[in-house]
Design a protein around this motif. Structure first.
Motif, PDB file in Angstrom:
ATOM      1  N   UNK A   8      50.072  58.703  26.721  1.00  0.00           N
ATOM      2  CA  UNK A   8      51.402  59.301  26.884  1.00  0.00           C
ATOM      3  C   UNK A   8      51.937  58.900  28.244  1.00  0.00           C
ATOM      4  N   UNK A   9      53.148  58.337  28.243  1.00  0.00           N
ATOM      5  CA  UNK A   9      53.764  57.818  29.459  1.00  0.00           C
ATOM      6  C   UNK A   9      55.115  58.482  29.664  1.00  0.00           C
ATOM      7  N   UNK A  10      55.314  59.091  30.817  1.00  0.00           N
ATOM      8  CA  UNK A  10      56.621  59.667  31.134  1.00  0.00           C
ATOM      9  C   UNK A  10      57.451  58.646  31.907  1.00  0.00           C
ATOM     10  N   UNK A  11      58.775  58.821  31.848  1.00  0.00           N
ATOM     11  CA  UNK A  11      59.652  57.849  32.480  1.00  0.00           C
ATOM     12  C   UNK A  11      59.468  56.475  31.874  1.00  0.00           C
ATOM     13  N   UNK A  12      59.293  56.436  30.541  1.00  0.00           N
ATOM     14  CA  UNK A  12      58.852  55.208  29.871  1.00  0.00           C
ATOM     15  C   UNK A  12      59.975  54.301  29.424  1.00  0.00           C
ATOM     16  N   UNK A  13      61.224  54.679  29.605  1.00  0.00           N
ATOM     17  CA  UNK A  13      62.316  53.879  29.047  1.00  0.00           C
ATOM     18  C   UNK A  13      62.606  52.631  29.851  1.00  0.00           C
ATOM     19  N   UNK A  26      49.468  46.049  24.715  1.00  0.00           N
ATOM     20  CA  UNK A  26      48.729  44.787  24.677  1.00  0.00           C
ATOM     21  C   UNK A  26      47.230  45.030  24.575  1.00  0.00           C
ATOM     22  N   UNK A  27      46.776  46.146  25.136  1.00  0.00           N
ATOM     23  CA  UNK A  27      45.352  46.501  25.072  1.00  0.00           C
ATOM     24  C   UNK A  27      44.988  47.197  23.758  1.00  0.00           C
ATOM     25  N   UNK A  28      45.975  47.397  22.899  1.00  0.00           N
ATOM     26  CA  UNK A  28      45.711  47.987  21.594  1.00  0.00           C
ATOM     27  C   UNK A  28      45.824  49.497  21.517  1.00  0.00           C
ATOM     28  N   UNK A  29      46.389  50.126  22.540  1.00  0.00           N
ATOM     29  CA  UNK A  29      46.528  51.581  22.560  1.00  0.00           C
ATOM     30  C   UNK A  29      47.782  52.020  21.812  1.00  0.00           C
ATOM     31  N   UNK A  30      47.675  53.097  21.056  1.00  0.00           N
ATOM     32  CA  UNK A  30      48.865  53.775  20.543  1.00  0.00           C
ATOM     33  C   UNK A  30      49.529  54.519  21.693  1.00  0.00           C
ATOM     34  N   UNK A  31      50.824  54.784  21.530  1.00  0.00           N
ATOM     35  CA  UNK A  31      51.603  55.313  22.646  1.00  0.00           C
ATOM     36  C   UNK A  31      52.462  56.496  22.240  1.00  0.00           C
ATOM     37  N   UNK A  32      52.702  57.373  23.220  1.00  0.00           N
ATOM     38  CA  UNK A  32      53.751  58.380  23.137  1.00  0.00           C
ATOM     39  C   UNK A  32      54.644  58.149  24.356  1.00  0.00           C
TER      40      UNK A  32
END
Length: 263
Positions: A8-13, A26-32
Motif C-alpha cells: 500500500x502506497x500513499x501519495x501514489x498518483x 516490476x517486482x511482482x507485487x500487487x498494489x493498493x
C-alpha cells in the motif's frame, strides 16, 4: 510459489509514490494505491496491470480528512495480504513561519505527521503478530537541518525520522522492518504545490534515482537511508555522537556549568 506481499502506497498518483508503485509492480507485487487524484490513480493502475500483470486497487483519499483516513486505516488493519506500507504522502509550503497561516501550518502537520503515524499504527500490530512485513516512512534531510529555513516542514520530517527509529527499535525484534528514507531536493510536484520555483534550486535529484537508491537501502534492511549522502560514515559518526550524548544526559546531577547561587 509464494505470492509476493501486497504494497500500500500513499501519495501514489505522482512523484515518489508513483515510482514506488512502478518498481514494486516490476517486482511482482500487487498494489493498493492511495491519493486524492482519482484520474491519475486510475491511469497508473491500468498501466501497471497491463505492463506487469499485477492486481492494483485504487483508494481515492485525502488523508487530512478524517473519514478518508479511517478508510485507509481499516484497509491496513483488515487486509492480511498487505505486508508493506509506503508512507509517502506529504506536503511542503513556502514562506517563513510568521508568513504562513495557522490553518496552513495545521494542515501540513496533519498530513505529514498525524496521517503518517495513524497509518503506521493501523498496520503495525498486525505485522508484529505475523512476524513479518515492512513500514517505509518518507522523511527529508530537511528534518536534520533547521538552517534550511523550512521550519514547520522540517519539524514534521524530524518527527518522521524519530518515529521511524523508535519503531525500528520496537518492531525489528518482532520481525517487522522499518525504514526512514531521507531525500534531499527531488524533482516532484511538491515544489509547485508549495509555491516554490524548482528552478531556484541549485541541485535536484531525479525521482527515479531517489526511489532506486531507497530500494537498495530497503533490500539491505537499512534503518535509515539517505540517498544523497556521499559518505555514509558521517551518518554513523552522528549516531555515535548521539549515543555518547545519551550517556551524559542520563545523570541525576545538575551539570557543573549550571551550578551556582540562587538569588
Amino acid at each position: 510459489m509464494t505470492t509476493p506481499t501486497t504494497v500500500l502506497i500513499t501519495g501514489a498518483s505522482t512523484g515518489i509514490g508513483a515510482v514506488y508503485a512502478k518498481r514494486f509492480a516490476q517486482r511482482g507485487h500487487n498494489l493498493v494505491l492511495v491519493a486524492r487524484d482519482n484520474t491519475r490513480l486510475q491511469a497508473l493502475a491500468t498501466a501497471l496491470r497491463n505492463e506487469h500483470s499485477v492486481n492494483v486497487d485504487v483508494l481515492q483519499a485525502d488523508l487530512t480528512q478524517t473519514g478518508d483516513l479511517h478508510t485507509v486505516e481499516a484497509r491496513l488493519r483488515d487486509d492480511a495480504s498487505i505486508g508493506i506500507l509506503i508512507n509517502n504522502a506529504g506536503a511542503a509550503q513556502s514562506g517563513s513561519f510568521i508568513e504562513q497561516t495557522t490553518d496552513s501550518v495545521a494542515h501540513l502537520v496533519s498530513l505529514n505527521t498525524t496521517a503518517l503515524v495513524r497509518l503506521a499504527s493501523a498496520i503495525a500490530p498486525r505485522l508484529a503478530h505475523a512476524g513479518d512485513g515492512a513500514i517505509v516512512n518518507i522523511g527529508s534531510v530537511v528534518g536534520l537541518a533547521p538552517e534550511f529555513g523550512m521550519t514547520v516542514y522540517g519539524a514534521t520530517k524530524a518527527f518522521v525520522l524519530f518515529l521511524s527509529q523508535g519503531l525500528s527499535l520496537e518492531l525489528s525484534p518482532k520481525g517487522v522492518y522499518v525504514q526512514a528514507v531521507l531525500p534531499a531536493a527531488t524533482r516532484t510536484e511538491i515544489w509547485d504545490r508549495a509555491g516554490i520555483d524548482i528552478n531556484t534550486l541549485s541541485e535536484i535529484m531525479e525521482v527515479g534515482d531517489l526511489v532506486d537508491a531507497a530500494l537498495v537501502g530497503f533490500d539491505r534492511r537499512e534503518p535509515v537511508t539517505i540517498p544523497p549522502l556521499q559518505d555514509g560514515a558521517q551518518w554513523d559518526a552522528l549516531q555515535a555522537a548521539r549515543q555518547g550524548l545519551l550517556a551524559q544526559i542520563k545523570q541525576s546531577t545538575v551539570a557543573e556549568r549550571y551550578r551556582g547561587f540562587i538569588r
